[in-house]
Design a protein around this motif. Structure first.
Motif, PDB file in Angstrom:
ATOM      1  N   HIS A  42       0.840  -1.200   0.000  1.00  0.00           N
ATOM      2  CA  HIS A  42       0.000   0.000   0.000  1.00  0.00           C
ATOM      3  C   HIS A  42       0.875   1.251   0.000  1.00  0.00           C
ATOM      4  N   LYS A  43       1.968   1.215   0.795  1.00  0.00           N
ATOM      5  CA  LYS A  43       2.885   2.346   0.852  1.00  0.00           C
ATOM      6  C   LYS A  43       3.549   2.569  -0.504  1.00  0.00           C
ATOM      7  N   ILE A  44       3.967   1.491  -1.169  1.00  0.00           N
ATOM      8  CA  ILE A  44       4.614   1.595  -2.486  1.00  0.00           C
ATOM      9  C   ILE A  44       3.635   2.157  -3.510  1.00  0.00           C
ATOM     10  N   VAL A  45       2.403   1.650  -3.507  1.00  0.00           N
ATOM     11  CA  VAL A  45       1.384   2.132  -4.441  1.00  0.00           C
ATOM     12  C   VAL A  45       1.082   3.594  -4.169  1.00  0.00           C
ATOM     13  N   SER A  46       0.996   3.984  -2.902  1.00  0.00           N
ATOM     14  CA  SER A  46       0.715   5.368  -2.537  1.00  0.00           C
ATOM     15  C   SER A  46       1.848   6.280  -3.009  1.00  0.00           C
ATOM     16  N   GLU A  47       3.096   5.855  -2.811  1.00  0.00           N
ATOM     17  CA  GLU A  47       4.236   6.647  -3.270  1.00  0.00           C
ATOM     18  C   GLU A  47       4.237   6.769  -4.797  1.00  0.00           C
ATOM     19  N   ALA A  48       3.891   5.677  -5.463  1.00  0.00           N
ATOM     20  CA  ALA A  48       3.841   5.706  -6.941  1.00  0.00           C
ATOM     21  C   ALA A  48       2.761   6.673  -7.419  1.00  0.00           C
ATOM     22  N   ARG A  49       1.609   6.685  -6.747  1.00  0.00           N
ATOM     23  CA  ARG A  49       0.535   7.621  -7.108  1.00  0.00           C
ATOM     24  C   ARG A  49       0.978   9.069  -6.894  1.00  0.00           C
ATOM     25  N   GLN A  50       1.627   9.320  -5.753  1.00  0.00           N
ATOM     26  CA  GLN A  50       2.113  10.669  -5.479  1.00  0.00           C
ATOM     27  C   GLN A  50       3.158  11.082  -6.509  1.00  0.00           C
ATOM     28  N   TYR A  51       4.039  10.147  -6.875  1.00  0.00           N
ATOM     29  CA  TYR A  51       5.053  10.437  -7.881  1.00  0.00           C
ATOM     30  C   TYR A  51       4.400  10.769  -9.224  1.00  0.00           C
ATOM     31  N   ARG A  52       3.407   9.948  -9.595  1.00  0.00           N
ATOM     32  CA  ARG A  52       2.697  10.175 -10.856  1.00  0.00           C
ATOM     33  C   ARG A  52       1.949  11.501 -10.819  1.00  0.00           C
ATOM     34  N   THR A  53       1.294  11.801  -9.726  1.00  0.00           N
ATOM     35  CA  THR A  53       0.574  13.060  -9.583  1.00  0.00           C
ATOM     36  C   THR A  53       1.537  14.239  -9.685  1.00  0.00           C
ATOM     37  N   GLY A  54       2.678  14.127  -9.041  1.00  0.00           N
ATOM     38  CA  GLY A  54       3.685  15.188  -9.111  1.00  0.00           C
ATOM     39  C   GLY A  54       4.192  15.373 -10.531  1.00  0.00           C
ATOM     40  N   LYS A  55       4.438  14.251 -11.225  1.00  0.00           N
ATOM     41  CA  LYS A  55       4.903  14.334 -12.616  1.00  0.00           C
ATOM     42  C   LYS A  55       3.846  14.969 -13.517  1.00  0.00           C
ATOM     43  N   LEU A  56       2.570  14.631 -13.315  1.00  0.00           N
ATOM     44  CA  LEU A  56       1.485  15.219 -14.117  1.00  0.00           C
ATOM     45  C   LEU A  56       1.389  16.719 -13.883  1.00  0.00           C
ATOM     46  N   LYS A  57       1.502  17.140 -12.614  1.00  0.00           N
ATOM     47  CA  LYS A  57       1.444  18.567 -12.313  1.00  0.00           C
ATOM     48  C   LYS A  57       2.615  19.299 -12.957  1.00  0.00           C
ATOM     49  N   ALA A  58       3.799  18.694 -12.866  1.00  0.00           N
ATOM     50  CA  ALA A  58       4.980  19.307 -13.471  1.00  0.00           C
ATOM     51  C   ALA A  58       4.822  19.394 -14.989  1.00  0.00           C
ATOM     52  N   ALA A  59       4.278  18.337 -15.589  1.00  0.00           N
ATOM     53  CA  ALA A  59       4.069  18.339 -17.040  1.00  0.00           C
ATOM     54  C   ALA A  59       3.062  19.409 -17.449  1.00  0.00           C
ATOM     55  N   LYS A  60       2.002  19.557 -16.658  1.00  0.00           N
ATOM     56  CA  LYS A  60       1.012  20.597 -16.948  1.00  0.00           C
ATOM     57  C   LYS A  60       1.627  21.987 -16.850  1.00  0.00           C
ATOM     58  N   LEU A  61       2.434  22.204 -15.824  1.00  0.00           N
ATOM     59  CA  LEU A  61       3.086  23.507 -15.665  1.00  0.00           C
ATOM     60  C   LEU A  61       4.047  23.778 -16.821  1.00  0.00           C
ATOM     61  N   ASP A  62       4.814  22.763 -17.200  1.00  0.00           N
ATOM     62  CA  ASP A  62       5.737  22.924 -18.329  1.00  0.00           C
ATOM     63  C   ASP A  62       4.979  23.213 -19.617  1.00  0.00           C
ATOM     64  N   ALA A  63       3.879  22.485 -19.821  1.00  0.00           N
ATOM     65  CA  ALA A  63       3.075  22.705 -21.031  1.00  0.00           C
ATOM     66  C   ALA A  63       2.490  24.110 -21.035  1.00  0.00           C
ATOM     67  N   ALA A  64       2.000  24.562 -19.892  1.00  0.00           N
ATOM     68  CA  ALA A  64       1.431  25.913 -19.815  1.00  0.00           C
ATOM     69  C   ALA A  64       2.506  26.965 -20.093  1.00  0.00           C
TER      70      ALA A  64
END
Length: 111
Positions: free
Chosen positions: A15-37
């Motif tokens: 559960h901890k690994i999956v949670s960290e992976a989700r947070q990592y993915r969420t962080g990457k998506l936010k960063a990608a959105k900011l870069d795209a903007a």
């Protein structure tokens, strides 16, 4: 009991690994959105500058075309005035003759 504890620990770890992976993915998506903007803003600014430059380069063409058109119209007006001055006496004499010496004709609707 020991097996259940091991399974629960493995489940928590998973559960901890999956949670960290989700947070990592969420962080990457936010960063990608900011870069795209950011890229969109830069591209937009670049295109606005290109448009402004294009308008500045070609705005003079409209002014020149307006001046040429005005000069052409003025030349034609002068030409018409000259023609009118030359033909004035002839037109006046034709009008005076038509008024003084009318030629009677039966109108088409009178037949």
């Amino acid at each position: 009991n020991q097996g259940i504890q091991t399974l629960l620990k493995a489940e928590r770890d998973a559960h901890k690994i999956v949670s960290e992976a989700r947070q990592y993915r969420t962080g990457k998506l936010k960063a990608a959105k900011l870069d795209a903007a950011k890229e969109i803003q830069e591209y937009k600014k670049k295109k606005e500058l290109e448009l402004k430059k294009f308008e500045e380069e070609h705005s003079g063409l409209n002014i020149n075309a307006d001046k040429e058109a005005a000069a052409t119209v003025q030349a034609e007006v002068e030409k018409l005035k000259e023609t009118a001055a030359q033909k004035k006496d002839e037109v006046v004499s034709l009008l005076v003759e038509a008024v003084i010496k009318p030629t009677p004709e039966i109108h088409v609707n009178a037949l």
